[in-house]
Design a protein around this motif. Structure first.
Motif, mmCIF file in Angstrom:
data_model
loop_
_atom_site.group_PDB
_atom_site.id
_atom_site.type_symbol
_atom_site.label_atom_id
_atom_site.label_comp_id
_atom_site.label_asym_id
_atom_site.label_seq_id
_atom_site.Cartn_x
_atom_site.Cartn_y
_atom_site.Cartn_z
ATOM 1 N N TYR B 36 0.851 -1.185 0.000
ATOM 2 C CA TYR B 36 0.000 0.000 0.000
ATOM 3 C C TYR B 36 0.883 1.230 0.000
ATOM 4 O O TYR B 36 2.014 1.211 0.492
ATOM 5 C CB TYR B 36 -0.893 0.047 1.256
ATOM 6 C CG TYR B 36 -2.120 -0.826 1.207
ATOM 7 C CD1 TYR B 36 -2.037 -2.182 1.471
ATOM 8 C CD2 TYR B 36 -3.367 -0.279 0.920
ATOM 9 C CE1 TYR B 36 -3.173 -2.981 1.442
ATOM 10 C CE2 TYR B 36 -4.505 -1.070 0.888
ATOM 11 C CZ TYR B 36 -4.399 -2.419 1.152
ATOM 12 O OH TYR B 36 -5.526 -3.199 1.122
ATOM 13 N N GLN B 38 0.780 5.302 1.326
ATOM 14 C CA GLN B 38 0.033 6.224 2.175
ATOM 15 C C GLN B 38 0.651 7.611 2.096
ATOM 16 O O GLN B 38 1.834 7.791 2.407
ATOM 17 C CB GLN B 38 -0.005 5.741 3.627
ATOM 18 C CG GLN B 38 -0.890 6.603 4.515
ATOM 19 C CD GLN B 38 -1.031 6.065 5.908
ATOM 20 O OE1 GLN B 38 -0.227 5.245 6.372
ATOM 21 N NE2 GLN B 38 -2.060 6.495 6.621
ATOM 22 N N PRO B 44 -4.297 4.460 3.663
ATOM 23 C CA PRO B 44 -3.513 3.655 2.723
ATOM 24 C C PRO B 44 -4.252 3.424 1.415
ATOM 25 O O PRO B 44 -5.474 3.254 1.409
ATOM 26 C CB PRO B 44 -3.311 2.341 3.482
ATOM 27 C CG PRO B 44 -3.441 2.702 4.929
ATOM 28 C CD PRO B 44 -4.483 3.774 4.958
ATOM 29 N N LEU B 87 3.649 0.832 2.654
ATOM 30 C CA LEU B 87 3.305 -0.153 3.667
ATOM 31 C C LEU B 87 3.212 -1.540 3.055
ATOM 32 O O LEU B 87 2.663 -1.711 1.964
ATOM 33 C CB LEU B 87 1.948 0.190 4.295
ATOM 34 C CG LEU B 87 1.837 1.543 4.994
ATOM 35 C CD1 LEU B 87 0.372 1.874 5.269
ATOM 36 C CD2 LEU B 87 2.619 1.540 6.280
ATOM 37 N N PHE B 101 0.209 -5.467 9.208
ATOM 38 C CA PHE B 101 1.024 -4.457 8.540
ATOM 39 C C PHE B 101 2.413 -4.358 9.155
ATOM 40 O O PHE B 101 2.609 -4.617 10.350
ATOM 41 C CB PHE B 101 0.360 -3.087 8.667
ATOM 42 C CG PHE B 101 -0.766 -2.847 7.725
ATOM 43 C CD1 PHE B 101 -2.069 -3.204 8.065
ATOM 44 C CD2 PHE B 101 -0.554 -2.259 6.482
ATOM 45 C CE1 PHE B 101 -3.124 -2.974 7.195
ATOM 46 C CE2 PHE B 101 -1.600 -2.023 5.607
ATOM 47 C CZ PHE B 101 -2.888 -2.384 5.961
ATOM 48 N N GLY B 102 3.369 -3.910 8.334
ATOM 49 C CA GLY B 102 4.648 -3.436 8.836
ATOM 50 C C GLY B 102 4.519 -1.955 9.172
ATOM 51 O O GLY B 102 3.468 -1.342 8.943
ATOM 52 N N GLU B 103 5.602 -1.385 9.728
ATOM 53 C CA GLU B 103 5.550 0.016 10.134
ATOM 54 C C GLU B 103 5.737 0.977 8.965
ATOM 55 O O GLU B 103 5.500 2.168 9.114
ATOM 56 C CB GLU B 103 6.588 0.290 11.223
ATOM 57 C CG GLU B 103 6.280 -0.426 12.526
ATOM 58 C CD GLU B 103 7.170 0.023 13.665
ATOM 59 O OE1 GLU B 103 7.263 -0.713 14.664
ATOM 60 O OE2 GLU B 103 7.769 1.106 13.582
ATOM 61 N N GLY B 104 6.162 0.453 7.823
ATOM 62 C CA GLY B 104 6.277 1.291 6.651
ATOM 63 C C GLY B 104 7.661 1.845 6.411
ATOM 64 O O GLY B 104 8.503 1.901 7.313
#
Lengths: 117, 111
Positions: B36, B38, B44, B87, B101-104
């Motif tokens: 994703y 964001q 997102p 993300l 999710f990961g933290e991005g």
């Protein structure tokens, strides 16, 4: 086509007060999700509605959180009483097609930022 | 427990400077891995779904790849408008439709 809308965009409340967040999914979307991101952490799943039924609420942190989706349209997420650690951004997402749901292609709203003082 | 780790946390590139973002994952049976994008103050926005090792997806300057342990998002000749947080998320076979999710990775592309 209108996207996922969330209200309010930002809410500031004191510890112990109550806040209700609202989400209007894309028209016709049966699947509705709540996620949240607390400061410095990843986005985390809270719960999933299919129409008006709770499909999965395993991510709800405790019984201070109550989500409803009456009539299978819009949804509300109530926090009562709010605590400091509830501060963060609450995202709503929706999806229509069952196949796309499993594909992870969710349509997210812009989020409701909650600040608890 | 399903886990997603993204690196680097932040990346600064000059316009035209290609690079890759990494997403390492641990999941009990992968149904799908998702990327994703964001933008600040937004939610997102879906980019790609990958299902199995060896799969690749492309969209404009972005290409996502998948192995059994990680995914890469390759950005070729980025432009300033590619600046965003990217993300990565996984969906496990045993977790219904829930995404982890990961933290991005916060990407900044300077002109």
């Amino acid at each position: 086509e209108a996207g996922v809308t969330q209200f309010p965009s930002h809410s500031v409340i004191e510890k112990g007060q109550t806040v209700t967040l609202r989400c209007d999914p894309i028209s016709g979307h049966d699947n509705l999700y709540w996620y949240r991101r607390v400061m410095g952490k990843e986005i985390k799943f809270l719960l999933h509605f299919v129409k008006e039924s709770k499909q999965d609420e395993s991510g709800m942190p405790n019984n201070r959180f109550l989500a409803e989706r009456t009539g299978g349209t819009y949804s509300t997420l109530k926090v009562q009483p709010a605590e400091l650690e509830d501060s963060g951004v609450y995202f709503c997402a929706s999806s229509q097609d069952g196949l796309r749901e499993m594909l992870g292609e969710l349509f997210f709203g812009e989020g409701s930022r909650l600040t608890v003082l | 427990e399903d886990q997603v780790t993204q690196s680097p946390e932040a990346l600064r590139l000059q316009e035209g400077e290609s690079s890759s973002l990494n997403c390492s994952y641990t999941v009990s049976g992968l149904r799908g891995l998702f990327w994703y994008r964001q933008d600040p103050g937004k939610g997102p926005e879906f980019l790609f779904t990958l299902y199995s090792a060896g799969e690749e997806k492309e969209k404009e300057r972005l290409k996502a790849t998948l192995t059994k342990k990680e995914s890469f998002l390759h950005i070729t000749a980025p432009k300033p408008e590619d600046s965003a947080t990217y993300l990565c998320a996984v969906q496990a076979l045993t977790s219904g439709s829930r995404l982890t999710f990961g933290e991005g990775t916060q990407l900044t592309v300077n002109p």
